[in-house]
Design a protein around this motif. Structure first.
Motif, short mmCIF file in Angstrom:
data_model
loop_
_atom_site.label_atom_id
_atom_site.label_comp_id
_atom_site.label_asym_id
_atom_site.label_seq_id
_atom_site.Cartn_x
_atom_site.Cartn_y
_atom_site.Cartn_z
N CYS A 60 -15.90 2.14 -8.78
CA CYS A 60 -16.98 2.95 -8.15
C CYS A 60 -17.74 2.27 -7.21
O CYS A 60 -19.06 2.74 -6.97
CB CYS A 60 -17.71 3.84 -9.20
SG CYS A 60 -16.44 5.20 -10.13
N TYR A 61 -17.61 1.13 -6.90
CA TYR A 61 -18.18 0.51 -5.98
C TYR A 61 -17.63 0.27 -4.63
O TYR A 61 -16.34 0.02 -4.51
CB TYR A 61 -18.45 -1.08 -6.53
CG TYR A 61 -19.32 -2.06 -5.74
CD1 TYR A 61 -20.44 -1.86 -5.21
CD2 TYR A 61 -18.70 -3.22 -5.21
CE1 TYR A 61 -21.22 -2.62 -4.45
CE2 TYR A 61 -19.49 -4.17 -4.52
CZ TYR A 61 -20.79 -3.74 -4.34
OH TYR A 61 -21.60 -4.73 -3.32
N LYS A 101 -23.47 -0.46 -2.42
CA LYS A 101 -23.24 0.71 -2.29
C LYS A 101 -22.24 1.28 -3.66
O LYS A 101 -21.21 0.68 -3.52
CB LYS A 101 -22.97 1.51 -1.03
CG LYS A 101 -24.20 1.51 -0.07
CD LYS A 101 -23.97 2.25 1.34
CE LYS A 101 -24.96 2.01 2.09
NZ LYS A 101 -24.76 2.75 3.42
N GLY A 102 -22.68 2.04 -4.38
CA GLY A 102 -21.60 2.76 -5.29
C GLY A 102 -21.47 4.28 -5.07
O GLY A 102 -22.10 4.74 -3.98
N PHE A 103 -20.88 4.72 -6.05
CA PHE A 103 -20.46 6.36 -5.86
C PHE A 103 -21.98 6.92 -6.14
O PHE A 103 -22.47 7.12 -7.21
CB PHE A 103 -19.41 6.98 -6.90
CG PHE A 103 -18.09 6.42 -6.63
CD1 PHE A 103 -17.88 5.37 -5.35
CD2 PHE A 103 -17.43 7.25 -7.06
CE1 PHE A 103 -16.47 5.21 -5.06
CE2 PHE A 103 -15.85 6.94 -6.63
CZ PHE A 103 -15.55 5.88 -5.71
N ALA A 159 -17.29 -2.73 -11.77
CA ALA A 159 -16.74 -1.24 -11.91
C ALA A 159 -17.80 -0.43 -11.42
O ALA A 159 -17.18 0.78 -10.79
CB ALA A 159 -16.31 -1.13 -13.41
N PHE A 160 -19.15 -0.04 -11.85
CA PHE A 160 -20.00 0.80 -11.58
C PHE A 160 -21.16 0.37 -10.93
O PHE A 160 -22.32 1.01 -10.88
CB PHE A 160 -20.34 1.81 -12.86
CG PHE A 160 -18.97 2.17 -13.57
CD1 PHE A 160 -18.48 3.06 -13.20
CD2 PHE A 160 -18.61 1.49 -14.70
CE1 PHE A 160 -17.30 3.95 -13.72
CE2 PHE A 160 -17.76 1.97 -15.29
CZ PHE A 160 -16.88 2.85 -14.86
N GLN A 161 -21.08 -0.78 -10.18
CA GLN A 161 -22.13 -1.40 -9.50
C GLN A 161 -22.63 -0.67 -8.50
O GLN A 161 -21.99 0.16 -7.77
CB GLN A 161 -21.55 -2.75 -9.12
CG GLN A 161 -22.92 -3.46 -8.22
CD GLN A 161 -22.20 -4.84 -7.53
OE1 GLN A 161 -21.09 -5.25 -7.71
NE2 GLN A 161 -23.14 -5.75 -7.16
N TRP A 162 -24.26 -0.45 -8.64
CA TRP A 162 -24.93 0.38 -7.57
C TRP A 162 -24.46 1.72 -7.58
O TRP A 162 -24.72 2.59 -6.37
CB TRP A 162 -24.90 -0.28 -6.15
CG TRP A 162 -25.18 -1.52 -5.88
CD1 TRP A 162 -24.82 -2.57 -5.66
CD2 TRP A 162 -26.66 -2.03 -5.89
NE1 TRP A 162 -25.47 -3.80 -5.71
CE2 TRP A 162 -26.88 -3.29 -5.95
CE3 TRP A 162 -27.70 -1.35 -6.42
CZ2 TRP A 162 -28.01 -4.13 -5.95
CZ3 TRP A 162 -29.01 -1.71 -6.15
CH2 TRP A 162 -29.20 -3.30 -6.28
N CYS A 163 -24.23 2.55 -8.57
CA CYS A 163 -23.91 3.72 -8.90
C CYS A 163 -25.49 4.15 -9.27
O CYS A 163 -25.90 4.36 -10.36
CB CYS A 163 -22.97 4.27 -9.98
SG CYS A 163 -21.51 3.99 -9.44
N ILE A 164 -26.34 4.35 -8.19
CA ILE A 164 -27.82 4.47 -8.53
C ILE A 164 -28.35 5.83 -9.15
O ILE A 164 -29.45 5.89 -9.51
CB ILE A 164 -28.44 4.34 -7.12
CG1 ILE A 164 -28.10 5.45 -6.05
CG2 ILE A 164 -28.16 2.85 -6.54
CD1 ILE A 164 -29.12 5.59 -4.71
N ASN A 165 -27.30 6.81 -9.24
CA ASN A 165 -27.84 7.93 -9.89
C ASN A 165 -27.02 8.25 -11.53
O ASN A 165 -27.29 9.21 -11.91
CB ASN A 165 -27.44 9.17 -9.18
CG ASN A 165 -28.52 9.25 -7.87
OD1 ASN A 165 -29.78 9.30 -7.95
ND2 ASN A 165 -27.95 9.29 -6.78
N LEU A 166 -26.49 7.06 -11.93
CA LEU A 166 -25.81 7.01 -13.08
C LEU A 166 -27.16 7.15 -14.23
O LEU A 166 -27.64 6.34 -14.41
CB LEU A 166 -25.00 5.74 -13.28
CG LEU A 166 -24.25 5.79 -14.68
CD1 LEU A 166 -23.35 6.76 -14.79
CD2 LEU A 166 -23.38 4.49 -14.81
#
Length: 137
Positions: free
Chosen positions: A35-36, A41-43, A62-69
């Motif tokens: 998701c990067y 920027k991620g998802f 894998a989930f780097q920079w998914c800022i709203n996770l």
């Protein structure tokens, strides 16, 4: 609100606007850069991830920079062994995470720049052997 179920065959089909990611039984590894997007920027829409017990490795970025996770949930009988390099880097909305007892390795910078992370839970039964440099910086 978009929910997507990740299977062993559809990792390249995740919509950019996914909000809830469910990892199906049978998925053993979460791919690098799942998701990067790149350039920090991620998802951005991704808010929750629910992992099945079959996942053994979360690969790098894998989930780097998914800022709203906000929520990462592991199965009670999780088989997760590794959280690799920068797997959750920059997930600024993540406030807490319960690390499964089966995890032996948390890679360098795995949760780096998770600026709102206040609670990381390990139980007395944890098999953790290695935490990489700056994993929780």
């Amino acid at each position: 609100m978009v929910t997507f179920t990740l299977t062993p065959d559809n990792a390249k089909e995740i919509p950019l606007n996914v909000v809830h990611l469910i990892v199906a039984e049978g998925v053993t590894e979460i791919p690098d850069n799942l998701c990067y997007i790149g350039d920090c920027k991620g998802f951005e829409s991704l808010e929750t991830i629910v992992f099945s017990k079959s996942v053994t490795v979360i690969r790098s970025h894998a989930f780097q920079w998914c800022i709203n996770l906000k929520s990462v949930v592991f199965a009670n009988d999780s088989q997760l062994r590794e959280i690799r390099y920068e797997a959750f880097r920059g997930c600024k909305s993540l406030q807490s995470i319960d690390i499964p007892d089966s995890v032996t390795t948390i890679g360098k910078d795995a949760f780096y720049c998770c600026t709102n992370l206040e609670s990381v839970l390990f139980t007395d039964q944890s098999c953790l052997q290695e935490i990489g440099m700056y994993a929780f910086s």
